[in-house]
Design a protein around this motif. Sequence first.
Motif, PDB file in Angstrom:
ATOM      1  N   ILE A 100       0.804  -1.319   0.194  1.00  0.00           N
ATOM      2  CA  ILE A 100       0.032  -0.314   0.442  1.00  0.00           C
ATOM      3  C   ILE A 100       0.958   1.193   0.120  1.00  0.00           C
ATOM      4  O   ILE A 100       0.732   2.516  -1.225  1.00  0.00           O
ATOM      5  CB  ILE A 100      -0.894  -0.402   1.322  1.00  0.00           C
ATOM      6  CG1 ILE A 100      -1.971  -1.190   1.217  1.00  0.00           C
ATOM      7  CG2 ILE A 100      -1.850   1.390   1.076  1.00  0.00           C
ATOM      8  CD1 ILE A 100      -2.732  -0.825   2.448  1.00  0.00           C
ATOM      9  N   LEU A 101       2.114   1.479   0.940  1.00  0.00           N
ATOM     10  CA  LEU A 101       2.804   2.300   1.525  1.00  0.00           C
ATOM     11  C   LEU A 101       3.461   2.475  -0.668  1.00  0.00           C
ATOM     12  O   LEU A 101       3.957   3.908  -0.883  1.00  0.00           O
ATOM     13  CB  LEU A 101       4.139   2.396   2.133  1.00  0.00           C
ATOM     14  CG  LEU A 101       3.769   2.422   3.129  1.00  0.00           C
ATOM     15  CD1 LEU A 101       4.570   1.914   4.039  1.00  0.00           C
ATOM     16  CD2 LEU A 101       4.252   3.577   3.657  1.00  0.00           C
ATOM     17  N   ALA A 102       3.932   1.553  -1.412  1.00  0.00           N
ATOM     18  CA  ALA A 102       4.323   1.854  -2.628  1.00  0.00           C
ATOM     19  C   ALA A 102       3.745   2.334  -3.492  1.00  0.00           C
ATOM     20  O   ALA A 102       4.079   3.089  -3.945  1.00  0.00           O
ATOM     21  CB  ALA A 102       4.928   0.315  -2.652  1.00  0.00           C
ATOM     22  N   VAL A 103       2.535   1.844  -3.277  1.00  0.00           N
ATOM     23  CA  VAL A 103       1.510   2.649  -4.620  1.00  0.00           C
ATOM     24  C   VAL A 103       0.229   3.431  -4.239  1.00  0.00           C
ATOM     25  O   VAL A 103       0.081   4.321  -5.373  1.00  0.00           O
ATOM     26  CB  VAL A 103       0.548   1.677  -5.645  1.00  0.00           C
ATOM     27  CG1 VAL A 103       1.519   0.372  -5.522  1.00  0.00           C
ATOM     28  CG2 VAL A 103      -0.522   0.995  -4.449  1.00  0.00           C
ATOM     29  N   LEU A 126      -0.476   4.121   7.866  1.00  0.00           N
ATOM     30  CA  LEU A 126       0.800   4.348   7.113  1.00  0.00           C
ATOM     31  C   LEU A 126       0.773   5.327   6.392  1.00  0.00           C
ATOM     32  O   LEU A 126       2.001   6.678   5.519  1.00  0.00           O
ATOM     33  CB  LEU A 126       0.970   3.336   7.474  1.00  0.00           C
ATOM     34  CG  LEU A 126       2.211   2.399   8.502  1.00  0.00           C
ATOM     35  CD1 LEU A 126       2.623   1.231   8.001  1.00  0.00           C
ATOM     36  CD2 LEU A 126       3.227   3.459   9.455  1.00  0.00           C
ATOM     37  N   SER A 127       0.126   5.172   5.158  1.00  0.00           N
ATOM     38  CA  SER A 127       0.381   5.441   3.623  1.00  0.00           C
ATOM     39  C   SER A 127      -0.971   6.520   3.583  1.00  0.00           C
ATOM     40  O   SER A 127      -0.431   8.144   2.524  1.00  0.00           O
ATOM     41  CB  SER A 127      -0.474   5.002   3.281  1.00  0.00           C
ATOM     42  OG  SER A 127      -1.636   4.965   2.463  1.00  0.00           O
ATOM     43  N   GLY A 128      -1.699   6.815   4.283  1.00  0.00           N
ATOM     44  CA  GLY A 128      -2.806   8.116   4.420  1.00  0.00           C
ATOM     45  C   GLY A 128      -3.394   8.317   3.502  1.00  0.00           C
ATOM     46  O   GLY A 128      -4.086   8.831   2.630  1.00  0.00           O
ATOM     47  N   ALA A 129      -3.498   6.407   2.589  1.00  0.00           N
ATOM     48  CA  ALA A 129      -4.515   6.444   1.802  1.00  0.00           C
ATOM     49  C   ALA A 129      -6.347   6.554   2.377  1.00  0.00           C
ATOM     50  O   ALA A 129      -6.266   6.471   3.532  1.00  0.00           O
ATOM     51  CB  ALA A 129      -4.563   4.792   0.772  1.00  0.00           C
ATOM     52  N   VAL A 130      -7.049   7.019   1.247  1.00  0.00           N
ATOM     53  CA  VAL A 130      -8.239   6.427   1.710  1.00  0.00           C
ATOM     54  C   VAL A 130      -8.941   5.557   1.670  1.00  0.00           C
ATOM     55  O   VAL A 130      -8.937   5.026   0.222  1.00  0.00           O
ATOM     56  CB  VAL A 130      -9.577   8.346   1.530  1.00  0.00           C
ATOM     57  CG1 VAL A 130     -10.933   7.888   2.880  1.00  0.00           C
ATOM     58  CG2 VAL A 130      -8.067   8.806   2.004  1.00  0.00           C
TER      59      VAL A 130
END
Length: 485
Positions: A100-103, A126-130
């Motif tokens: 997830i962090l990578a993309v 960690l990534s801030g994705a939703v």
Amino acid sequence: MNKDAQKKAPFADALEEYCRQRMVPFHTPGHKLGAGAPVREQILFGKALRQDLGLMYALDDLFQPEGPLREAMELAADAYGAGRTFFSVNGTTACIEAMILAVCGPGDTVLIPREAHRSVLSGLILSGAVPAYMESRYAEREEVSLGPDPASLQAAIAAHKDARAVLFTYPTYDGLAGQLTEMVRIAHQYGLIVLVDEAHGAHLAFHEELPPDALACGADCVAQSTHKLTGSLTQTSMLHCRRGFPYTDRVAAAMALVQSTSPHYWFLASLDLARQQMALEGRQRETQALSLARQARKQLNALPGISCFGREMMRYEAVGNLDETKLTIDFSGLGLMGREAERLLRDARIEVELTAGHHVLALVTFGDSDKSIQALLDGCRKIAGMHQVVERKDTPEPPLPQPQVVMAPREAWYAEKETISRSLCAGRICAETITFYPPGIPVVAAGEVLTGDVLAYIDQKLAAGYVTNGAADSSLDTIQVVRKG
Ligand SMILES: Cc1ncc(COP(=O)(O)O)c(C=O)c1O
């Protein structure tokens, strides 16, 4: 796969050779090959402490591999049909966080199934994705989630046209494999990156009577718990990138971000050996596991009041295939909850993987034998003998409320929280994830509004006697919410 090359186990060989040299250690770990270890540790682990090594540049570096570890990971990529494979000493949890962090970056939308593993939420924090949710189908009779089907993916894509990636759990814990090839096709058609949590599928690639593995279905990046169903040590996993996946270098960097800088070499050697075993003997060993599981399923279904679903699950649109080595054993015909059956089986010295609703889940692997399967059957037979067969009453599941995501999980993680009475929660933003089993699909997650529908669902479940999982106050008299600004 190059079968000749697969005979090698370069990292395990290098570790063995290094241990043979009996070097005098002036490096970590501090117990110095066991000499200084606590006595009970010496009794518990014995000579194995002599091989307790990690971070030995003489042997290679997990994050900048140039020697036997690099070769071991290349062999794993070849065995699984990946472009590049990474070893994990922090389970599939780290692999999921890393992919997830990578993309994804802050604010990116990821489509996920509602019952995704908690490591997916960690990856989002960690990534801030939703997250945007694909609706998961549910089998009421069997009390298991089936995951999303192509229609629920299409609906999620239509509602979130800007989504960057989609993450599937494939297969489910119960061995139900979704229509992944079709869903990957749809996702790629809309330009989505396809990530797969294949924690329960490290064995799939090695037998044609198991569901096809996620890479074979066209996925871009796949996280697998090698330790769950094949032969490596607990805590060890692999992350595979398909050939030509443009984010492979980012995946490498992300794997370094989420793992220890002192990976234990047993873990890495066990991944090397598990890959070798599967490449050379996987088909034969999975034939054995399938045969044992099929015999067991047949005999379980012959016991009064007990049932164990099989390939008929493919009548559900969401189910494309079944991993028959998973035995979901249902005791509803004896009027027993899974939890009670689990306790009775434990009395017979049988330990199952998990329990939900009226069933327990027993995993069959190539580590099983006629004897272990017989013990499971004897345990179930004993339970059947102790209880009357009752007429099964289906308890229809209330429909899950539509999630209203108003805050990214990362924002909810950092937000100030307060614990308030459930009766005062309407309209507030939830700061924790609340799930009932069944259905094992969250009713609300951190960053979502506690709507009237959510609270009504919770009331209904509590009134029916269900206990929640995941909330700080399991009675749900109080709920953690985000403090008002
Ligand atoms: C579906 C799923 N994904 C991910 C994980 C995490 O795997 P690991 O224990 O290897 O970190 C699990 C663990 O149970 C799981 O069931």
